[in-house]
Design a protein around this motif. Structure first.
Motif, PDB file in Angstrom:
ATOM      1  N   ILE A 279      30.023  36.301  38.823  1.00 61.69           N
ATOM      2  CA  ILE A 279      31.444  35.817  38.422  1.00 61.69           C
ATOM      3  C   ILE A 279      31.235  35.421  36.948  1.00 61.69           C
ATOM      4  CG2 ILE A 279      32.961  33.825  38.635  1.00 61.69           C
ATOM      5  CD1 ILE A 279      32.254  33.834  41.605  1.00 61.69           C
ATOM      6  N   LEU A 280      32.416  36.069  36.434  1.00 58.52           N
ATOM      7  CA  LEU A 280      32.633  35.834  34.923  1.00 58.52           C
ATOM      8  C   LEU A 280      33.866  35.149  34.551  1.00 58.52           C
ATOM      9  CD1 LEU A 280      31.414  39.386  33.799  1.00 58.52           C
ATOM     10  CD2 LEU A 280      30.007  37.402  33.961  1.00 58.52           C
ATOM     11  N   TRP A 281      34.119  34.509  33.550  1.00 63.96           N
ATOM     12  CA  TRP A 281      35.408  34.075  33.117  1.00 63.96           C
ATOM     13  C   TRP A 281      35.714  34.256  31.761  1.00 63.96           C
ATOM     14  CZ3 TRP A 281      38.152  31.423  36.501  1.00 63.96           C
ATOM     15  CH2 TRP A 281      37.710  30.779  37.769  1.00 63.96           C
ATOM     16  N   GLU A 282      37.126  34.745  31.328  1.00 67.43           N
ATOM     17  CA  GLU A 282      37.468  35.028  30.224  1.00 67.43           C
ATOM     18  C   GLU A 282      38.550  34.284  29.793  1.00 67.43           C
ATOM     19  OE1 GLU A 282      39.742  39.011  28.496  1.00 67.43           O
ATOM     20  OE2 GLU A 282      37.691  39.550  29.354  1.00 67.43           O
ATOM     21  N   HIS A 283      38.720  33.975  28.594  1.00 71.02           N
ATOM     22  CA  HIS A 283      40.105  33.204  28.451  1.00 71.02           C
ATOM     23  C   HIS A 283      40.985  34.035  27.651  1.00 71.02           C
ATOM     24  CE1 HIS A 283      42.182  30.009  25.939  1.00 71.02           C
ATOM     25  NE2 HIS A 283      41.960  29.295  26.871  1.00 71.02           N
ATOM     26  N   ARG A 284      41.929  34.302  28.138  1.00 78.33           N
ATOM     27  CA  ARG A 284      43.123  34.914  27.855  1.00 78.33           C
ATOM     28  C   ARG A 284      44.448  34.557  28.096  1.00 78.33           C
ATOM     29  NH1 ARG A 284      43.364  39.567  32.083  1.00 78.33           N
ATOM     30  NH2 ARG A 284      41.098  40.251  31.299  1.00 78.33           N
ATOM     31  N   ASN A 285      45.153  34.481  26.933  1.00 76.73           N
ATOM     32  CA  ASN A 285      46.879  33.970  27.043  1.00 76.73           C
ATOM     33  C   ASN A 285      46.687  32.807  27.411  1.00 76.73           C
ATOM     34  OD1 ASN A 285      47.884  36.865  26.296  1.00 76.73           O
ATOM     35  ND2 ASN A 285      47.780  37.393  28.361  1.00 76.73           N
ATOM     36  N   ASN A 286      45.789  31.778  26.889  1.00 72.61           N
ATOM     37  CA  ASN A 286      45.817  30.313  26.814  1.00 72.61           C
ATOM     38  C   ASN A 286      45.223  29.738  28.448  1.00 72.61           C
ATOM     39  OD1 ASN A 286      46.367  29.869  24.525  1.00 72.61           O
ATOM     40  ND2 ASN A 286      48.710  30.151  24.848  1.00 72.61           N
ATOM     41  N   LYS A 287      44.752  30.930  29.137  1.00 69.17           N
ATOM     42  CA  LYS A 287      44.320  30.387  30.495  1.00 69.17           C
ATOM     43  C   LYS A 287      42.709  31.059  30.854  1.00 69.17           C
ATOM     44  CE  LYS A 287      46.888  33.691  33.408  1.00 69.17           C
ATOM     45  NZ  LYS A 287      47.825  34.062  34.361  1.00 69.17           N
ATOM     46  N   TRP A 288      42.117  30.691  31.863  1.00 69.10           N
ATOM     47  CA  TRP A 288      40.930  31.055  32.090  1.00 69.10           C
ATOM     48  C   TRP A 288      41.325  32.326  33.296  1.00 69.10           C
ATOM     49  CZ3 TRP A 288      36.750  30.929  29.331  1.00 69.10           C
ATOM     50  CH2 TRP A 288      36.673  29.879  28.430  1.00 69.10           C
ATOM     51  N   VAL A 289      40.667  33.372  33.098  1.00 71.85           N
ATOM     52  CA  VAL A 289      40.872  34.638  34.196  1.00 71.85           C
ATOM     53  C   VAL A 289      39.376  34.610  34.824  1.00 71.85           C
ATOM     54  CG1 VAL A 289      41.530  36.671  34.446  1.00 71.85           C
ATOM     55  CG2 VAL A 289      42.621  35.551  32.722  1.00 71.85           C
ATOM     56  N   GLN A 290      39.454  34.907  36.140  1.00 73.67           N
ATOM     57  CA  GLN A 290      38.369  35.155  36.833  1.00 73.67           C
ATOM     58  C   GLN A 290      38.043  36.464  36.995  1.00 73.67           C
ATOM     59  OE1 GLN A 290      38.167  33.418  40.868  1.00 73.67           O
ATOM     60  NE2 GLN A 290      36.278  34.519  41.217  1.00 73.67           N
ATOM     61  N   ARG A 291      36.710  36.981  36.635  1.00 71.48           N
ATOM     62  CA  ARG A 291      36.486  38.437  36.828  1.00 71.48           C
ATOM     63  C   ARG A 291      35.209  38.400  37.489  1.00 71.48           C
ATOM     64  NH1 ARG A 291      36.582  41.521  31.478  1.00 71.48           N
ATOM     65  NH2 ARG A 291      37.998  42.957  32.493  1.00 71.48           N
ATOM     66  N   VAL A 292      34.563  39.580  37.806  1.00 69.81           N
ATOM     67  CA  VAL A 292      33.474  39.858  38.566  1.00 69.81           C
ATOM     68  C   VAL A 292      32.729  40.908  37.744  1.00 69.81           C
ATOM     69  CG1 VAL A 292      33.947  38.854  40.583  1.00 69.81           C
ATOM     70  CG2 VAL A 292      34.658  41.278  40.211  1.00 69.81           C
ATOM     71  N   GLN A 293      31.467  41.082  37.888  1.00 67.27           N
ATOM     72  CA  GLN A 293      30.729  42.184  37.558  1.00 67.27           C
ATOM     73  C   GLN A 293      29.962  42.690  38.685  1.00 67.27           C
ATOM     74  OE1 GLN A 293      28.257  42.598  33.894  1.00 67.27           O
ATOM     75  NE2 GLN A 293      26.535  42.754  35.226  1.00 67.27           N
ATOM     76  N   LEU A 294      30.196  43.728  38.972  1.00 63.98           N
ATOM     77  CA  LEU A 294      29.649  44.619  40.432  1.00 63.98           C
ATOM     78  C   LEU A 294      28.600  45.459  40.135  1.00 63.98           C
ATOM     79  CD1 LEU A 294      33.042  45.078  42.274  1.00 63.98           C
ATOM     80  CD2 LEU A 294      31.642  43.109  42.077  1.00 63.98           C
ATOM     81  N   THR A 295      27.465  45.448  40.747  1.00 63.25           N
ATOM     82  CA  THR A 295      26.576  46.157  40.354  1.00 63.25           C
ATOM     83  C   THR A 295      26.403  47.461  41.718  1.00 63.25           C
ATOM     84  OG1 THR A 295      25.104  44.710  39.064  1.00 63.25           O
ATOM     85  CG2 THR A 295      23.791  46.569  39.841  1.00 63.25           C
ATOM     86  N   MET A 296      26.459  48.621  41.449  1.00 62.91           N
ATOM     87  CA  MET A 296      26.522  49.542  42.540  1.00 62.91           C
ATOM     88  C   MET A 296      25.684  50.760  42.392  1.00 62.91           C
ATOM     89  SD  MET A 296      30.747  49.295  43.137  1.00 62.91           S
ATOM     90  CE  MET A 296      30.552  50.237  44.843  1.00 62.91           C
ATOM     91  N   ARG A 297      25.566  51.440  43.337  1.00 63.24           N
ATOM     92  CA  ARG A 297      24.884  52.712  43.210  1.00 63.24           C
ATOM     93  C   ARG A 297      25.302  53.732  43.893  1.00 63.24           C
ATOM     94  NH1 ARG A 297      18.331  51.737  44.081  1.00 63.24           N
ATOM     95  NH2 ARG A 297      17.619  52.315  41.877  1.00 63.24           N
ATOM     96  N   PRO A 298      26.548  54.359  43.399  1.00 62.86           N
ATOM     97  CA  PRO A 298      27.556  55.309  44.136  1.00 62.86           C
ATOM     98  C   PRO A 298      26.834  56.595  44.397  1.00 62.86           C
ATOM     99  CG  PRO A 298      28.106  54.921  41.913  1.00 62.86           C
ATOM    100  CD  PRO A 298      27.200  53.999  42.037  1.00 62.86           C
ATOM    101  N   GLN A 299      25.877  56.944  43.483  1.00 59.25           N
ATOM    102  CA  GLN A 299      25.230  58.064  44.154  1.00 59.25           C
ATOM    103  C   GLN A 299      23.727  58.050  44.827  1.00 59.25           C
ATOM    104  OE1 GLN A 299      26.471  60.906  42.827  1.00 59.25           O
ATOM    105  NE2 GLN A 299      28.055  59.699  41.929  1.00 59.25           N
ATOM    106  N   GLY A 300      23.825  56.867  45.462  1.00 59.24           N
ATOM    107  CA  GLY A 300      22.682  56.643  46.442  1.00 59.24           C
ATOM    108  C   GLY A 300      21.206  56.144  45.641  1.00 59.24           C
TER     109      GLY A 300
END
Length: 366
Positions: A279-300
């Protein structure tokens, strides 16, 4: 007083590990209270069982970190397997002794002790899953633990119905009948130590049974206390819902009217699953926006890792139409990493707990 402070800081050190700090404890595999010949002897009290479990938890997390560091070393894997076998036996002994305690003393316990005992059992089940899966690179390794995930959700649901009880309703708890509202104490919004929130979040991320997963997310969205230590249940619920929508994007719609349809019990393919969520947070337009970094292996397995950084949509009620559309995201940064995953905690299962990696701007405001 000194013993109490030692126990508090010991549990805080566990929280720091679950939040990403790489910490090693000086752990001995010899725990007299969990020797095999003690399995038929109940713990004297719930606090003593908790102290023993705290020590076992530190040993378990140390093993999990060690397994992530050396899982690719064949020689070290032999040592790890022996270590894991000892820990699994100790967990079985702890559960046996605790069950004997509950059978003998549950009727005399206070409401607070009943609630605490449920939390201890939830954490124990969670540790069982973690020990079993931590050396596997496949997310499908969690699929064999559906019953354990269901156990976590059932116990957490019970706790949410009877959060803080008086002795007068212990009998109601034992017989699973709803206590009178007048007997319930006010529910706090914050708890200093962790309880049901981390295991529920772990379940919401790693249990791919669509019914159990939604139950876990729903409990996270409504549970009280809302915050346990560093864990905010509503923040985690939104992140888990987003991960669920990503994994189920290509699946049939979840049917709420007929819960036992085949599609409701289907699971996402291995290459659609998220291995790690931060879980990440970014300050944008005078408010904190919740973000996520997802780690995946779509090719297996054997392919490169893909990292997706996305905004978490603001949602009200739990979405039951996963699969009908791609989760909203304003930015999709995809970086392909050739070769094996980085040898750190953020690419394996333990990082499902590591959720509060706020950037320095947020940290500086606290």
């Amino acid at each position: 007083m000194e013993e109490t402070l030692n126990q508090i800081f010991s549990r805080l050190s566990v929280q720091s590990m679950l939040c990403g700090e790489q910490r090693r404890f000086l752990i001995t595999l010899d725990i007299p209270d969990l020797a095999e010949d003690r399995a038929t002897v109940p713990f004297p009290t719930v606090p003593e069982a908790r102290t023993c479990h705290d020590y076992l938890t530190k040993g378990t997390l140390s093993f999990v970190q060690e397994s992530y560091d050396y899982a690719s070393d064949a020689h070290h894997c032999v040592k790890l397997e022996r270590w894991r076998a000892v820990l699994q036996a100790q967990h079985r002994c702890w559960r046996a002794r605790f069950e004997l305690l509950m059978n003998a003393s549950a009727s005399d316990m206070s409401g607070q002790e009943i609630r605490g005992s449920q939390i201890l059992q939830i954490i124990s089940v969670n540790a069982t899953i973690l020990l079993s899966t931590c050396m596997s690179l496949e997310q499908s390794s969690f699929d064999s633990h559906t019953k354990h995930f269901s156990n976590i959700v059932s116990r957490a649901s019970l706790i949410s119905e009877w959060p803080y009880c008086t002795n007068a309703i212990v009998t109601c708890l034992a017989h699973s009948s709803l206590p009178a509202a007048s007997l319930l104490k006010p529910r706090p919004s914050f708890a200093f130590e962790m309880g049901v929130i981390p295991p529920l979040y772990f379940t919401a991320l790693k249990c791919r049974d669509r019914i159990i997963r939604r139950q876990a997310i729903s409990l996270l969205s409504t549970t009280l206390p809302r915050k346990e230590g560093l864990w905010d249940a509503r923040t985690l619920a939104k992140a888990a819902r987003h991960v669920m929508n990503v994994e189920e994007a290509s699946m049939q719609k979840f049917e709420t009217s007929t819960r036992d349809t085949e599609s409701n019990h289907s699971m996402p393919a291995e290459n659609k699953r998220v291995h790690d969520t931060q879980i990440l947070w970014e300050h944008r337009n005078n408010k904190w926006v919740q973000r996520v970094q997802l780690t995946m292996r779509p090719q297996g397995l054997g392919s490169g890792w893909i990292y997706r950084i996305e905004d978490v949509p603001e949602q009200g009620a739990l979405s039951v139409s996963a699969g009908t559309s791609k989760p909203e995201c304003t930015t999709n940064l995809v970086c392909s990493v050739i070769g094996h995953a980085p040898n750190d905690l953020h690419t394996r299962n333990i990082s499902t707990y590591q959720t509060l990696q706020h950037d320095q701007r947020l940290t500086s405001t606290i």
